[in-house]
Write a protein that holds these residues in place. Structure first.
Motif, mmCIF file in Angstrom:
data_model
loop_
_atom_site.group_PDB
_atom_site.id
_atom_site.type_symbol
_atom_site.label_atom_id
_atom_site.label_comp_id
_atom_site.label_asym_id
_atom_site.label_seq_id
_atom_site.Cartn_x
_atom_site.Cartn_y
_atom_site.Cartn_z
ATOM 1 N N LYS A 8 -10.570 3.216 -1.778
ATOM 2 C CA LYS A 8 -11.597 2.315 -2.297
ATOM 3 C C LYS A 8 -12.389 1.746 -1.119
ATOM 4 O O LYS A 8 -11.826 1.100 -0.239
ATOM 5 C CB LYS A 8 -10.948 1.180 -3.089
ATOM 6 N N ARG A 44 -11.626 10.066 -8.678
ATOM 7 C CA ARG A 44 -10.342 10.709 -8.989
ATOM 8 C C ARG A 44 -10.471 11.611 -10.219
ATOM 9 O O ARG A 44 -10.029 12.767 -10.210
ATOM 10 C CB ARG A 44 -9.273 9.648 -9.236
ATOM 11 N N ASP A 95 0.556 9.755 -5.997
ATOM 12 C CA ASP A 95 0.916 8.337 -5.949
ATOM 13 C C ASP A 95 -0.342 7.498 -5.823
ATOM 14 O O ASP A 95 -1.414 8.012 -5.463
ATOM 15 C CB ASP A 95 1.826 8.028 -4.745
ATOM 16 N N THR A 96 -0.197 6.199 -6.079
ATOM 17 C CA THR A 96 -1.306 5.245 -5.959
ATOM 18 C C THR A 96 -0.835 4.029 -5.167
ATOM 19 O O THR A 96 0.304 3.585 -5.316
ATOM 20 C CB THR A 96 -1.794 4.800 -7.350
ATOM 21 N N ASP A 119 -11.713 5.394 -9.509
ATOM 22 C CA ASP A 119 -11.241 6.136 -10.678
ATOM 23 C C ASP A 119 -12.213 7.231 -11.107
ATOM 24 O O ASP A 119 -11.797 8.308 -11.530
ATOM 25 C CB ASP A 119 -10.968 5.182 -11.835
ATOM 26 N N HIS A 176 -5.715 6.632 -4.053
ATOM 27 C CA HIS A 176 -5.044 7.665 -4.850
ATOM 28 C C HIS A 176 -4.737 8.850 -3.938
ATOM 29 O O HIS A 176 -5.637 9.350 -3.250
ATOM 30 C CB HIS A 176 -5.935 8.156 -5.994
ATOM 31 N N ASP A 220 2.978 -1.236 -4.187
ATOM 32 C CA ASP A 220 2.299 -2.487 -3.842
ATOM 33 C C ASP A 220 2.046 -2.508 -2.344
ATOM 34 O O ASP A 220 2.960 -2.726 -1.545
ATOM 35 C CB ASP A 220 3.154 -3.684 -4.266
ATOM 36 N N SER A 261 -1.680 0.014 -4.588
ATOM 37 C CA SER A 261 -2.323 -1.094 -5.278
ATOM 38 C C SER A 261 -1.924 -2.384 -4.593
ATOM 39 O O SER A 261 -0.995 -2.407 -3.779
ATOM 40 C CB SER A 261 -1.906 -1.113 -6.755
ATOM 41 N N SER A 262 -2.652 -3.458 -4.881
ATOM 42 C CA SER A 262 -2.252 -4.777 -4.383
ATOM 43 C C SER A 262 -2.632 -5.824 -5.425
ATOM 44 O O SER A 262 -3.559 -5.619 -6.216
ATOM 45 C CB SER A 262 -2.918 -5.090 -3.044
ATOM 46 N N VAL A 270 3.226 3.731 -8.433
ATOM 47 C CA VAL A 270 2.214 2.767 -7.994
ATOM 48 C C VAL A 270 2.925 1.832 -7.020
ATOM 49 O O VAL A 270 3.832 1.082 -7.411
ATOM 50 C CB VAL A 270 1.610 1.975 -9.167
ATOM 51 N N GLY A 315 -6.306 -4.775 -6.565
ATOM 52 C CA GLY A 315 -6.113 -3.716 -7.543
ATOM 53 C C GLY A 315 -5.815 -2.396 -6.843
ATOM 54 O O GLY A 315 -5.295 -2.377 -5.721
ATOM 55 N N GLU A 316 -6.149 -1.286 -7.480
ATOM 56 C CA GLU A 316 -5.870 0.025 -6.895
ATOM 57 C C GLU A 316 -6.792 0.291 -5.710
ATOM 58 O O GLU A 316 -8.009 0.097 -5.800
ATOM 59 C CB GLU A 316 -6.036 1.116 -7.948
#
Length: 312
Positions: free
Chosen positions: A196, A156, A169-170, A153, A181, A274, A172-173, A272, A177-178
């Protein structure tokens, strides 16, 4: 958020110890064209792109990402951006001025929040390029670059604040988490994504092919040449683009892609997704399943070039 002064991704510059092996890969099986070379540094173009080069290779003792280069609309925009970055406390490596490299131009360099060297330039001479023909399975252009960051973050927000990138878009799981990006500077879904990772490094560099047939033919050529296929072929949900990922001789991940989504920026709202859902990673279901081993390949080695400007 800054006004958008960047126009597109120009080139990605890599430093490697085994320079000859890396050059053979990119100018050979990967399908780029060597347009200039001088004492351990080479410039590689994509035949369908007006950019002077899309990859620069430099012989060095340590592997590193030398820099990522973006275009600006004018020399005035370059100057404006430099003033904004200085006012925002960003560390400049050089002041705006004439660029003494292949294709020339006017630009400057600075460090991003993770210590990567970023270059912004304008007035670079356009290269004589051509239409890529049917069944010609070589890159048309550079598509996008993905960068690993330990603080997703923060990175970003830095790119949004200082360079005018917008979130598309993002991923995540539920467990992590995220994790990614997707960031844009035009209607192209992303010219950069942030992943990440445990350290700052290059995640992958992506090259646009003419169409699905050429994408598959190119992927097959690299597989037949014996280079490691990491993941694919498949089709992502975010960006709606095809993907096949390989490792270059120095362990950098490179991708063939095509049909990356173009957005209506006035109406687009970020999703977001998954990433633990198989259809998010691969709509087609043809790629090998994403797992920890594949993810670790994209973490790459710790980048030794953070907050150290490349010598050229």
């Amino acid at each position: 958020m800054s006004a958008r002064l960047l126009t597109h991704l120009r080139h990605v510059d890599l430093a490697v110890p085994d320079y000859d092996k890396q050059l053979d890969f990119y100018a050979g099986v990967w399908g780029l064209t060597k347009v200039a070379e001088d004492s351990g540094i080479s410039f590689l173009a994509a035949e369908g792109s007006p950019e002077q080069y899309v990859v620069r290779l430099r012989k060095a003792e340590e592997k590193r990402l030398d820099l990522v280069s973006y275009g600006a609309g004018s020399t005035e925009d370059v100057d404006t951006l430099a003033e904004q970055l200085l006012a925002g406390g960003v560390q400049l490596i050089s002041q705006p001025g004439k660029i003494d490299t292949h294709g020339g131009g006017y630009g400057f360099r600075f460090f991003d929040v993770d210590g990567r060297t970023i270059e912004v330039s304008a007035d670079v001479e356009a290269r004589q390029h051509r239409r890529i023909e049917e069944k010609e399975a070589i890159p048309v252009r550079l598509s996008h670059v993905v960068l690993n960051s330990p603080d997703l973050d923060k990175t970003r927000e830095w790119y949004e604040t200082h360079l005018g990138f917008r979130l598309s878009d993002t991923l995540s799981s539920p467990h992590m988490g995220e994790v990614m990006h997707f960031m844009r500077i035009s209607d192209q879904h992303h010219s950069m994504a942030l992943a990440k990772g445990p350290h700052a490094s290059l995640h992958h560099v992506s090259f646009e092919m003419r169409g699905l047939d050429e994408y598959m033919r190119g992927s097959g050529r690299v597989i037949r040449a014996g280079f490691k296929k990491v993941w694919g072929p498949g089709r992502h949900l975010a960006g709606d683009n095809t993907f096949t990922y390989f490792l270059d001789p120095h362990g950098n991940t490179v991708e063939y892609t095509t049909e990356l989504e173009l957005l209506d920026e006035d109406t687009w709202h970020p999703h977001v997704y998954d990433f633990s859902q198989p259809e998010v990673a691969d709509q087609w279901g043809t790629a090998n399943p994403m797992n920890e081993l594949i993810a670790k390949e994209s973490f790459n080695d710790v980048d030794r070039g953070c907050f150290i400007a490349p010598p050229v």
